[in-house]
Design an enzyme around this catalytic site. Sequence first.
Site, PDB file in Angstrom:
ATOM      1  N   HIS A   1       0.812  -1.157  -0.012  1.00  0.00           N
ATOM      2  CA  HIS A   1       0.052  -0.135  -0.105  1.00  0.00           C
ATOM      3  C   HIS A   1       1.006   1.307  -0.126  1.00  0.00           C
ATOM      4  CE1 HIS A   1      -4.250   1.430   1.373  1.00  0.00           C
ATOM      5  NE2 HIS A   1      -3.759   2.488   0.916  1.00  0.00           N
ATOM      6  N   VAL A   2       1.063   1.818  -1.085  1.00  0.00           N
ATOM      7  CA  VAL A   2       1.917   3.041  -1.109  1.00  0.00           C
ATOM      8  C   VAL A   2       1.452   4.271  -0.331  1.00  0.00           C
ATOM      9  CG1 VAL A   2       0.576   4.376  -3.346  1.00  0.00           C
ATOM     10  CG2 VAL A   2       3.180   4.552  -3.085  1.00  0.00           C
ATOM     11  N   HIS A   3       2.568   4.943   0.018  1.00  0.00           N
ATOM     12  CA  HIS A   3       2.176   5.926   1.132  1.00  0.00           C
ATOM     13  C   HIS A   3       3.391   6.845   1.060  1.00  0.00           C
ATOM     14  CE1 HIS A   3       3.959   2.845   3.414  1.00  0.00           C
ATOM     15  NE2 HIS A   3       4.549   3.728   4.142  1.00  0.00           N
ATOM     16  N   LEU A   4       3.089   8.384   1.281  1.00  0.00           N
ATOM     17  CA  LEU A   4       4.238   9.186   1.413  1.00  0.00           C
ATOM     18  C   LEU A   4       4.650   9.413   2.810  1.00  0.00           C
ATOM     19  CD1 LEU A   4       2.699  11.299  -1.514  1.00  0.00           C
ATOM     20  CD2 LEU A   4       4.234   9.491  -1.833  1.00  0.00           C
TER      21      LEU A   4
END
Length: 163
Positions: A109-112
């Site tokens: 789950h991509v996140h910044l």
Amino acid sequence: MEYLQNPSEQEGCLFCRLPSQTDDPSSLIVHRSVHAFVVLNRYPYTNGHVMIVPFAHEASLEGLDSPMLQDLILLMQRALSILRSEYKADAFNLGANIGEAAGAGIAGHVHLHVLPRWSGDTNFMATTAETRVLPETLDQTYERLTRAWRSPITNAAARTARS
């Protein structure tokens, strides 16, 4: 150190489970938008370390559509403004660890990440003892940042930045 003694046995993606929780110190969610939410990092590198997470479960930015990407960037812009105001940050580290080999703790789950930084914030504790010293608890950071995200001044500044 509850997380070391009783690691979570829950199934599924943490970032997919979080939005079903209420916005309070236990979830660490400080703000929600249409396509994403802002959450404190439970194991921060600095005070004010936040993550911007899309609601969509995608492993990389390539899987997100334009409205989602725009929302992520606008939230990052607003986070910079809030952290600069609240923490008087001198600089920032921004980034995403995409994939397990890049160091992503939640690779699916991509996140910044948005980390405030200050001149001289690396001291002997970090360099010799591999230990970080944080002068503020997560509960204090949560209260401080949720108040800032809800502030009409902050909201007006964010609207001006988008114009």
